[in-house]
Design an enzyme around this catalytic site. Structure first.
Site, PDB file in Angstrom:
ATOM      1  N   ASP A  40       0.964  -1.253  -0.501  1.00  0.00           N
ATOM      2  CA  ASP A  40       0.361  -0.051  -0.055  1.00  0.00           C
ATOM      3  C   ASP A  40       1.009   0.977   0.150  1.00  0.00           C
ATOM      4  OD1 ASP A  40       1.047  -0.346   1.640  1.00  0.00           O
ATOM      5  OD2 ASP A  40      -0.878  -0.075   3.126  1.00  0.00           O
ATOM      6  N   HIS A 243      22.761   1.159 -18.283  1.00  0.00           N
ATOM      7  CA  HIS A 243      22.220   2.119 -17.073  1.00  0.00           C
ATOM      8  C   HIS A 243      22.133   1.396 -16.141  1.00  0.00           C
ATOM      9  CE1 HIS A 243      18.499   3.396 -20.448  1.00  0.00           C
ATOM     10  NE2 HIS A 243      19.588   4.483 -20.383  1.00  0.00           N
ATOM     11  N   ASP A 260      26.745  10.018 -13.118  1.00  0.00           N
ATOM     12  CA  ASP A 260      25.338  10.498 -14.233  1.00  0.00           C
ATOM     13  C   ASP A 260      24.180  10.731 -13.738  1.00  0.00           C
ATOM     14  OD1 ASP A 260      23.162  11.551 -16.246  1.00  0.00           O
ATOM     15  OD2 ASP A 260      23.966   8.978 -17.589  1.00  0.00           O
ATOM     16  N   ASP A 271      20.876  17.299 -16.253  1.00  0.00           N
ATOM     17  CA  ASP A 271      21.645  15.724 -16.254  1.00  0.00           C
ATOM     18  C   ASP A 271      23.275  16.086 -16.790  1.00  0.00           C
ATOM     19  OD1 ASP A 271      22.082  13.072 -18.245  1.00  0.00           O
ATOM     20  OD2 ASP A 271      20.329  13.311 -19.470  1.00  0.00           O
ATOM     21  N   HIS A 350      25.480   4.200 -27.884  1.00  0.00           N
ATOM     22  CA  HIS A 350      24.458   5.097 -27.479  1.00  0.00           C
ATOM     23  C   HIS A 350      24.788   6.637 -28.528  1.00  0.00           C
ATOM     24  CE1 HIS A 350      27.387   7.588 -25.031  1.00  0.00           C
ATOM     25  NE2 HIS A 350      27.365   6.799 -24.627  1.00  0.00           N
ATOM     26  N   HIS A 354      20.270  13.947 -26.669  1.00  0.00           N
ATOM     27  CA  HIS A 354      18.721  14.076 -26.627  1.00  0.00           C
ATOM     28  C   HIS A 354      18.638  15.307 -26.389  1.00  0.00           C
ATOM     29  CE1 HIS A 354      18.865  13.422 -22.466  1.00  0.00           C
ATOM     30  NE2 HIS A 354      19.994  12.831 -22.317  1.00  0.00           N
ATOM     31  N   HIS A 361      15.178  12.765 -21.130  1.00  0.00           N
ATOM     32  CA  HIS A 361      14.394  12.719 -22.852  1.00  0.00           C
ATOM     33  C   HIS A 361      13.762  13.966 -22.963  1.00  0.00           C
ATOM     34  CE1 HIS A 361      16.815   9.125 -22.326  1.00  0.00           C
ATOM     35  NE2 HIS A 361      17.616  10.150 -21.420  1.00  0.00           N
ATOM     36  N   GLU A 392      27.295  14.464 -24.970  1.00  0.00           N
ATOM     37  CA  GLU A 392      27.695  13.407 -24.101  1.00  0.00           C
ATOM     38  C   GLU A 392      27.904  12.235 -24.551  1.00  0.00           C
ATOM     39  OE1 GLU A 392      24.588  10.841 -22.000  1.00  0.00           O
ATOM     40  OE2 GLU A 392      23.101  12.361 -22.893  1.00  0.00           O
ATOM     41  N   TYR A 396      33.060   2.544 -23.979  1.00  0.00           N
ATOM     42  CA  TYR A 396      32.527   1.910 -23.160  1.00  0.00           C
ATOM     43  C   TYR A 396      33.853   0.133 -23.508  1.00  0.00           C
ATOM     44  CZ  TYR A 396      29.227   5.234 -22.412  1.00  0.00           C
ATOM     45  OH  TYR A 396      28.574   6.328 -21.790  1.00  0.00           O
ATOM     46  N   ARG A 414      31.791   9.201 -19.274  1.00  0.00           N
ATOM     47  CA  ARG A 414      31.048   9.159 -20.620  1.00  0.00           C
ATOM     48  C   ARG A 414      31.381  10.645 -20.080  1.00  0.00           C
ATOM     49  NH1 ARG A 414      26.639   6.703 -19.849  1.00  0.00           N
ATOM     50  NH2 ARG A 414      25.755   7.357 -18.186  1.00  0.00           N
ATOM     51  N   GLU A 416      29.096  14.548 -20.133  1.00  0.00           N
ATOM     52  CA  GLU A 416      27.966  14.809 -20.677  1.00  0.00           C
ATOM     53  C   GLU A 416      28.215  16.354 -19.990  1.00  0.00           C
ATOM     54  OE1 GLU A 416      24.881  12.896 -19.116  1.00  0.00           O
ATOM     55  OE2 GLU A 416      23.271  13.745 -20.679  1.00  0.00           O
TER      56      GLU A 416
HETATM   57  N1  GLY Z   1      20.991  10.145 -17.504  1.00  0.00           N
HETATM   58  C1  GLY Z   1      20.371   9.331 -19.056  1.00  0.00           C
HETATM   59  C2  GLY Z   1      20.917   9.958 -19.833  1.00  0.00           C
HETATM   60  O1  GLY Z   1      21.912  10.781 -20.080  1.00  0.00           O
HETATM   61  O2  GLY Z   1      20.279  10.383 -20.954  1.00  0.00           O
HETATM   62 MN    MN Z   2      21.754  12.560 -21.222  1.00  0.00          MN
HETATM   63 MN    MN Z   3      22.613  11.158 -18.593  1.00  0.00          MN
END
Ligand code: GLY
Ligand code: MN
Ligand code: MN
Length: 445
Positions: A40, A243, A260, A271, A350, A354, A361, A392, A396, A414, A416
């Site tokens: 709940d 992820h 991240d 981000d 990737h 974005h 996103h 970004e 890897y 990475r 970003e």
């Molecule tokens: N943290 C999600 C991305 O970088 O797209």
């Molecule tokens: Mn991002």
């Molecule tokens: Mn990110």
């Protein structure tokens, strides 16, 4: 629930922009459904982004109906005041509070939705609605459209045109206004400071979860509302899981840490990703990879400006990183063959960017139809002032990759930043978070 936003004008200005694009229409936006976490217990509530964007309203079990140019123009269905429920779950504005504090023309109780909606829609010539977010409400809404049609009697008319509101509002949100940018700058600054606080707490033996705690503590101390998405705090080879959200390992001497994470401020999120050595000093192999990722990241920051095709950011990144993979002896064929056979995807799987805004996103079209060929020939959108996006790139190298030189295995990097297009280039909203090797090493020491 909090008091209304200090400046309700923001929401009226956004509605004015939407009204210009949707005269004669009705736009119907239900609140986001509440989600059960376990038994709940609910997940913390976050309003539907479009509903908040246009009204600032944060209560669940509500529906906003916007009818540009009609009276009433703004209509909200809300929960009743209920002393007993408010004792358990907290304050509710009720219809009067919503009308007064949120400057809504007319409010009704949510239980009267079925009774009132047909009347509100019958004088409009089309309806915008987004299916698929709340299946239960979708069914209710469809049956209300049926009621509108029946109310026309034996007129021979069909249902009124029903359009997806996603693109209509999404395109508005894609071009950030001065109001939006003020909040995005704050989200960028808060996020950058939290990354700095995590850097200062990073050392061998600290756990990923403890560093997540530092990040969260920092953003809440700075009055952020929440994380903008599930934070990734990945030490060592965990960084190669794109992820990775377990965040449950211990940071080891000699490993890198990839974090991240973003702070959400009034529904706008930062981000940022940074990658740096747990012990404060890059090893030579780590530097070899880091320098290449940093170089292309900075190049994209320097060359992004109005008129640049969004897709060209990714194309350039693939070219650059494929060359890096060849130099690093990860790939043993030519650049053109590696790209043709998509071999680069093993180490760079990737996209480089974005849109960014209220959703991490964010909404907005990535492709547009050419004037001559219509929707048949979509082409990449060009950057234009007000578009906010991330830059970004990453590399890897899986820990068990037998094709890679041993010294590079398990390195995941990475970098970003968040940027917004200006008249001549970009404004970097996350410039405060260090990414140069010398700056990182001096801060970490
Ligand atoms: N943290 C999600 C991305 O970088 O797209
Ligand atoms: Mn991002
Ligand atoms: Mn990110």
């Amino acid at each position: 629930m909090r008091k209304p936003a200090d400046n309700m004008e923001i929401f009226s200005r956004r509605r004015r922009l939407l009204a210009e694009k949707a005269k004669g229409a009705a736009i119907v936006i239900p609140s986001h459904p509440e989600m059960i976490r376990n038994n709940d217990v609910h997940h913390p509530y976050r309003q539907d982004t479009n509903l908040f964007y246009l009204t600032g309203w944060e209560e669940p079990e509500s529906v906003f109906v916007f009818r540009p140019g009609q009276t009433p123009e703004t209509v909200m269905f809300v929960r009743a005041k209920d002393m007993e429920r408010e004792t358990w779950d907290g304050f509710r504005y009720g219809p009067e509070g919503c009308e007064r504090e949120f400057r809504i023309d007319k409010t009704y109780l949510i239980n009267d939705f079925d009774k009132e909606i047909a009347d509100l829609l019958k004088s409009t010539d089309r309806v915008y609605y987004r299916f698929g977010i709340d299946k239960e409400f979708d069914a209710k809404f469809l049956s209300s459209l049926e009621t509108v049609r029946r109310a026309h009697g034996r007129s021979g008319r069909g249902n009124m045109p029903l359009l997806d509101s996603w693109e209509l509002i999404g395109e508005l949100r894609a071009i950030k206004t001065a109001d939006d940018l003020e909040l995005m700058r704050r989200a960028g600054k808060v996020t950058a400071q939290a990354h700095i606080d995590v850097m200062k707490a990073t050392k061998p033996g600290v756990t990923e979860k403890q560093l997540l705690g530092v990040f969260l503590g920092s953003i809440y101390r700075q009055n952020a509302d929440r994380e903008g998405y599930g934070s990734i705090v990945a030490s060592g080879a965990n960084a190669c899981t794109l992820h990775y959200t377990f965040n449950d390992q211990t940071c080891r001497d000699g490993d890198l840490l990839l974090i991240d994470a973003g702070a959400e401020v009034r529904y706008y999120t930062g981000d940022i990703t940074r990658t740096y050595p747990v012990n404060g000093k890059f090893t030579a192999p780590q530097r070899k990879v880091y320098d290449r990722v940093l170089e292309i990241q900075k190049e994209l920051c320097a060359t992004s400006k109005p008129g640049v095709l969004f897709k060209s950011l990714q194309d350039r990144t693939i070219d650059f990183l494929t060359d890096a993979m060849i130099d690093l002896k990860l790939i043993k064929v030519s650049r053109s063959e590696a790209i043709e056979r998509l071999l680069f995807k093993k180490y760079y799987p990737h996209g480089v960017s974005h849109y960014l805004g209220m959703d991490v996103h964010d909404t907005g079209l990535y492709q547009t139809a050419t004037a001559s060929d219509g929707a048949q020939a979509l082409q990449s959108r060009k950057l234009e002032p007000g578009i906010a996006f991330t830059i970004e790139p990453g590399l890897y190298i899986p820990a068990d990759d037998k094709d890679a030189p041993e010294e590079l295995r398990g390195i995941g990097i990475r970098i970003e930043d968040d940027v917004v297009v200006t008249a001549t280039g970009i404004e970097n909203l996350t410039i405060d978070a260090p990414k140069e090797v010398a700056d990182l090493e001096s801060l970490l020491r």
